[in-house]
Design a protein around this motif. Structure first.
Motif, PDB file in Angstrom:
ATOM      1  N   ILE A 161      -5.698   8.644   0.535  1.00 26.83           N
ATOM      2  CA  ILE A 161      -5.606   7.591   1.548  1.00 26.83           C
ATOM      3  C   ILE A 161      -5.131   6.295   0.909  1.00 26.83           C
ATOM      4  O   ILE A 161      -4.305   5.567   1.477  1.00 26.83           O
ATOM      5  CB  ILE A 161      -6.968   7.397   2.242  1.00 26.83           C
ATOM      6  N   THR A 162      -5.647   6.011  -0.283  1.00 24.92           N
ATOM      7  CA  THR A 162      -5.209   4.790  -0.967  1.00 24.92           C
ATOM      8  C   THR A 162      -3.739   4.886  -1.345  1.00 24.92           C
ATOM      9  O   THR A 162      -2.997   3.899  -1.265  1.00 24.92           O
ATOM     10  CB  THR A 162      -6.078   4.549  -2.206  1.00 24.92           C
ATOM     11  N   SER A 163      -3.313   6.080  -1.737  1.00 27.25           N
ATOM     12  CA  SER A 163      -1.892   6.226  -2.076  1.00 27.25           C
ATOM     13  C   SER A 163      -1.034   6.006  -0.839  1.00 27.25           C
ATOM     14  O   SER A 163       0.088   5.509  -0.922  1.00 27.25           O
ATOM     15  CB  SER A 163      -1.622   7.609  -2.667  1.00 27.25           C
ATOM     16  N   SER A 164      -1.566   6.363   0.322  1.00 29.99           N
ATOM     17  CA  SER A 164      -0.848   6.093   1.567  1.00 29.99           C
ATOM     18  C   SER A 164      -0.743   4.588   1.791  1.00 29.99           C
ATOM     19  O   SER A 164       0.285   4.089   2.245  1.00 29.99           O
ATOM     20  CB  SER A 164      -1.588   6.721   2.743  1.00 29.99           C
TER      21      SER A 164
ATOM     22  N   ALA B 107       2.687   2.481   2.133  1.00 31.17           N
ATOM     23  CA  ALA B 107       2.997   1.623   3.279  1.00 31.17           C
ATOM     24  C   ALA B 107       3.316   0.206   2.811  1.00 31.17           C
ATOM     25  O   ALA B 107       4.221  -0.454   3.339  1.00 31.17           O
ATOM     26  CB  ALA B 107       1.821   1.613   4.248  1.00 31.17           C
ATOM     27  N   LEU B 108       2.569  -0.242   1.787  1.00 31.28           N
ATOM     28  CA  LEU B 108       2.849  -1.578   1.255  1.00 31.28           C
ATOM     29  C   LEU B 108       4.229  -1.623   0.621  1.00 31.28           C
ATOM     30  O   LEU B 108       4.920  -2.646   0.676  1.00 31.28           O
ATOM     31  CB  LEU B 108       1.774  -1.978   0.238  1.00 31.28           C
TER      32      LEU B 108
ATOM     33  N   ILE C 150       6.262  -1.227  -8.157  1.00 30.27           N
ATOM     34  CA  ILE C 150       4.851  -1.148  -8.570  1.00 30.27           C
ATOM     35  C   ILE C 150       4.058  -0.312  -7.577  1.00 30.27           C
ATOM     36  O   ILE C 150       3.267   0.562  -7.948  1.00 30.27           O
ATOM     37  CB  ILE C 150       4.249  -2.562  -8.682  1.00 30.27           C
ATOM     38  N   MET C 151       4.283  -0.578  -6.309  1.00 25.73           N
ATOM     39  CA  MET C 151       3.545   0.176  -5.283  1.00 25.73           C
ATOM     40  C   MET C 151       3.833   1.659  -5.379  1.00 25.73           C
ATOM     41  O   MET C 151       2.933   2.500  -5.303  1.00 25.73           O
ATOM     42  CB  MET C 151       3.918  -0.335  -3.891  1.00 25.73           C
ATOM     43  N   PHE C 152       5.102   1.983  -5.547  1.00 28.77           N
ATOM     44  CA  PHE C 152       5.432   3.405  -5.677  1.00 28.77           C
ATOM     45  C   PHE C 152       4.840   3.982  -6.945  1.00 28.77           C
ATOM     46  O   PHE C 152       4.376   5.123  -6.971  1.00 28.77           O
ATOM     47  CB  PHE C 152       6.951   3.620  -5.643  1.00 28.77           C
TER      48      PHE C 152
END
Lengths: 221, 156, 561
Positions: free
Chosen positions: A84-87, A91-92, A107-109
């Motif tokens: 869920i956090t990776s989702s 999204a970010l 960074i997000m990826f």
């Protein structure tokens, strides 16, 4: 993907328009609709396994409940939180891509990929534990602790479903790695050029979506 | 869908750019729902535990679809695609389960609670007798003869 | 055939000559000659070239499947062994079914004519994802070769339906065949996805949803089915391949599994699959009937909605293949009733086509001849479908030749007729030539009569109780079997005639001009054959609906040839 930018010959921050599309909006719309359709095929793919699950759980409720207690609920919960956090980070990434903040996108990826890796590692631990216990599909089932009719079927479905899911996690990770490098190298995502990020992220969300349903059905019977 | 080209409508829908707060909020709700489902799942509510788990999972899935995947912004055909897929999945689930529920009982898998037939000796390599906890757990009483390895009919 | 008249002011345009009435055509050569290297064909992203490449392979696989059909019919000439033994016979009918369904019927009209004509009908330059289109061709070929290799190297003997538990335990080559078919499934999904996106996003200004040509509606409905149903069979094929290798026993009663669950999952795809096979043919026929009756289609919206209706309701009827498998009577009842509903949508189309022909100025060309055959076969094939959908009757007919005849009436009688009609109708569009009309009609007669002679005896055989997939049969069934084989030979002869005159026309045919049928379908606005990007200049606007012919009483009556 057609909406990705090539810096040579294209305006920075705007993807190259393919010749057969009437306009950039059409190209983006087509890409997005195409991805939704592809996601629907993935949903129908997993649906077959959910049907097997539904039928056999209905037929063997005690076996399924008993077998489910032998799964490691804490590891499963951690995995769910991780996914869920990776989702969230995926999204970010789209959010930052729309704002043109390419380094944040990368960074997000990167975080998403790291969490996906963690998911797989935890799954690997769970699998190896099952191999030790003998909780394997069909004729390979040798777990002494649970000897109810229908238990091997539970594990057949468990391995097929989580295996297929893990396969999709790996595919998703590869797509995200590619996007991460794109963000790092070309630094070209922006408000007029984020469709690729969006599509990759959508695929990742689907992987999360499938797990959201798999988790309670497998671990919380 | 009556305009010749929906792409301009789609582009208009996609102009929306919210702050990132909504993603964090959705994340928080998802974690809370996860906690809820783990708690309610562990206490094993007998009658409607499954329904509750599915309800929570659907809520979580809905949040992911609507906000992370922006279905709340992507109107039109994109939503229809998902809605129709879900409908077909439901149909694919309901009919086989209804089949098992209403079938002539001996045609159901032996050893299940939907059948009166005793379970076939399904576990390979069992070398000793075990207390059979199942074999028609509803208790119509025909326990399989203990210790007898039934010939496995599945190998050619 | 007079190639000169046209609905527009354009003069005659011999398709491939260097000189013509319009200087602009020098700069816009037809797609056939724009790029002459092998690489320009193998790596093309032009939907028209991709369609042609599909056509070549699809015809080849049709030939292979047809050869195996003749082998079956030859074997059925005598009650005992005729030309092969029992195991070979099992492999032959499996091969025939697998090739015809997965390698021919599913892709035939969408991948060839859909690919070629869809962008033309929408005023678009190509499909939405041209590279995906090319990929779908190579994926199709990869899967086809793998499956064929498997079939010829050991050969699957389970029947094309590969029911468990037998398919999980048979020692014949399950894995390559099923895996090949699984790969072909991706091609099918890719094509469907491409078409849906194209139709949603690439329509020219002026083409609203209810001005779409009916072939486009049919392709849209077909594509929805392809996208949603194919993944299910894909997964199932992988599972069964896994079962072969590891024997998990997911559908094995000895391990607590349920073989009927396999059938549920199998038919969840395979019933909508038959609508993938037949819906495009309904779409083609709508185009053909309007063109050759020179009349606006009767009940356009009804036909459009009925295509969607068939696609949608077709997903809810799969259990009618399982009436005698052990499925519950409750399910059987539900599926039986919903199946009746699907017949209503097809009937709506039939009435609308007949309504189109009524008081039209019929130009009886080869495609129209195929339409006549198609109409007869759809009505009788469809009605026998309703008959077998009646559970109590199906108990007698299931797994007999009655069912075989029913589905061949639809698959060959409807879809292959439509495929032939498509080839003839769009031949000038694709190649800029005309074929010899007389031979076209002669071949159509052979095909229609041969078809009747092949499959009507099979209805009778099935009704008399002859089971399908049986290698031997009692003496009393021989006469009808011989009749069926004779009919099959006529049918085959008809195909031979077609291949001869069409090949001749490809090389020596007279140039057709832009619109030899004077059709007002949208695809005839472009040149025949079209240039690479379909239209010269900007995207055309389409102000009128397609097939808007003038009132036949007031129009000139075309010279009947």
């Amino acid at each position: 993907m057609q909406s990705s930018a090539h810096t040579a010959g294209a305006t920075p921050g705007v993807p190259r328009l393919a010749a057969h599309f009437a306009s950039l909006e059409v190209q983006n719309h087509a890409a997005r609709l195409g991805m939704w359709l592809f996601l629907s095929t993935e949903i129908l793919l997993f649906a077959g396994l959910f049907v097997c699950y539904g039928v056999y759980r209905y037929a063997y409720p005690e076996a399924f409940a008993e077998a489910s207690r032998h799964l490691d609920l804490s590891l499963g919960t951690v995995n769910t939180v991780v996914l869920i956090t990776s989702s969230l980070t995926a999204a970010l990434a789209v959010h930052y891509a729309k704002e043109g903040k390419n380094s944040l996108v990368a960074i997000m990826f990167g975080l998403t990929i790291a969490m996906a890796g963690a998911f797989l590692v935890i799954k690997g631990f769970e699998y190896s534990h099952k191999f030790e216990e003998g909780a394997l599909p069909g004729p390979y089932y040798t777990m002494e602790a649970v000897q109810l009719p229908g238990v091997p079927l539970y594990f057949t479905i468990y391995f097929l479903a989580t295996g297929l899911h893990a396969f999709h996690v790996i595919i998703g990770m590869s797509v995200l790695v590619w996007l991460m490098f794109k963000a790092m190298r070309e630094k070209n995502f922006g408000p007029n050029n984020y469709t690729a990020v969006e599509l990759g992220s959508m695929y990742w969300h689907l992987v999360d979506l499938v797990w959201i349903f798999l988790f309670p059905l497998l671990y919380l019977i | 869908m009556s305009v010749a080209n929906e792409s301009s409508q789609e582009a208009h829908n996609m102009q929306e750019h919210h702050s990132s707060v909504r993603y964090w909020v959705v994340w928080g709700v998802l974690l809370a729902l996860t906690g809820l489902t783990v708690w309610t799942g562990s206490i094993h509510i007998p009658q409607f535990g499954l329904a509750l788990a599915l309800l929570i999972a659907s809520a979580k899935g809905g949040l992911v679809l609507l906000f992370f995947m922006h279905l709340v912004d992507h109107k039109g055909a994109n939503r229809l695609v998902m809605a129709v897929s879900v409908l077909f999945v439901l149909m694919m689930l309901i009919m086989p389960m209804a089949d098992l529920a209403t079938r002539y009982r001996p045609a159901n898998p032996a050893g299940s609670h939907l059948s009166d037939l005793p379970d076939l000796e399904f576990i390979e390599g069992k070398k000793s007798t075990h207390n059979r906890a199942g074999g028609g757990a509803h208790g119509s009483g025909q326990a399989a003869p203990g210790g007898q390895q039934a010939p496995s009919p599945s190998h050619p | 055939m007079n190639p000169s008249s046209s609905t527009t002011a354009d003069g005659v345009l011999p398709a491939h000559d260097a000189h013509d009435a319009h200087g602009a055509d020098h700069a816009h050569p037809s797609y056939l000659v724009d790029g002459t290297t092998i690489k320009s064909w193998l790596l093309t992203v032009d939907h028209k070239r991709i369609a042609l490449m599909y056509l070549v392979w699809i015809l080849l696989f049709f030939l292979v499947g047809g050869i195996f059909a003749m082998a079956i019919r030859l074997e059925m000439l005598t009650p005992g062994p005729t030309i092969m033994d029992a195991m070979t016979y099992n492999r032959t009918f499996t091969l025939h079914g697998m090739i015809m369904i997965f390698l021919f019927m599913i892709p035939a009209i969408p991948a060839v004519f859909g690919n070629f004509v869809l962008p033309l009908m929408l005023g678009a330059k190509d499909v939405a994802f041209p590279r995906l289109n090319l990929a779908s061709l190579y994926i199709y070929l990869a899967g086809a070769f793998l499956a064929l290799w498997g079939m010829l190297n050991g050969g699957l003997d389970t029947g094309w339906t590969f029911y468990t538990p037998y398919s999980a335990h048979t020692t014949t080559t399950v894995a390559p065949v099923l895996f090949g078919a699984f790969i072909i499934g991706f091609s099918s999904i890719a094509t469907g996805l491409n078409f849906i996106v194209t139709i949603h996003t690439m329509r020219a200004p002026g083409i609203t949803w209810f001005k779409l040509p009916l072939f486009v509606w049919a392709l849209y409905a077909t594509s929805c089915i392809q996208v949603l149903a194919t993944p299910v069979i894909g997964l199932l094929m992988v599972i069964v391949t896994g079962e072969q290798l590891f024997h998990f026993g997911l559908f094995d009663p000895a391990r607590g599994g349920d073989p009927v669950l396999f059938q549920h999952l199998f038919w969840f795809y395979s019933h909508p699959a038959v609508y993938i096979m037949v819906l495009p043919s309904f779409g083609v026929m709508s185009e053909v009937v309007a063109t050759y009756s020179r009349k606006n289609l009767f009940g356009y919206r009804a036909i459009a909605y009925s295509s969607l209706g068939i696609a949608f309701v077709g997903f809810f009827v799969w259990g009618h293949h399982m009436f005698v498998s052990g499925q519950s009577t409750f399910d059987a009842g539900v599926f039986g009733v919903i199946t009746m509903l699907v017949g209503v949508f097809t009937a709506i189309k039939v009435f609308n086509w007949v309504g189109t022909v009524y008081k039209g100025a019929v130009d009886f060309k080869t495609p129209f001849a195929y339409f006549c055959g198609f109409l007869f076969f759809t009505v009788f094939g469809g009605m026998t479908g309703i008959a077998v959908a009646t559970t109590s009757l199906d108990v007698h007919w299931h797994d007999t030749y009655f069912v075989v005849a029913h589905f061949h009436f639809i698959m060959v009688g409807a879809t292959v007729m439509a495929f032939l009609a498509s080839i003839h109708y769009w031949f000038p569009k694709m190649f800029g030539r005309v074929y010899h009309e007389g031979w076209g009609l002669v071949a159509a007669v052979f095909i229609v009569l041969g078809f009747n002679a092949t499959f009507i005896p099979q209805f009778l055989l099935g009704n008399y109780g002859m089971p399908r997939r049986y290698f031997e049969y009692p003496e009393r069934y021989q006469a009808l079997n011989v009749a069926s084989t004779a009919g099959a030979s006529l049918l085959a002869f008809g195909f031979v005639i077609i291949s001869v005159y069409l090949t001749y026309a490809l090389v020596y045919g007279r140039p057709s001009g832009k619109n030899p049928w004077r059709s007002k379908g949208y695809e005839w606005i472009s040149d025949s054959p079209p240039p690479t990007h379909n239209f010269v200049g900007p995207q055309p606007t389409f102000s009128e609906e397609p097939h808007l012919y003038v009132d036949p009483k007031k129009a000139e009556v075309p010279n009947a040839v």
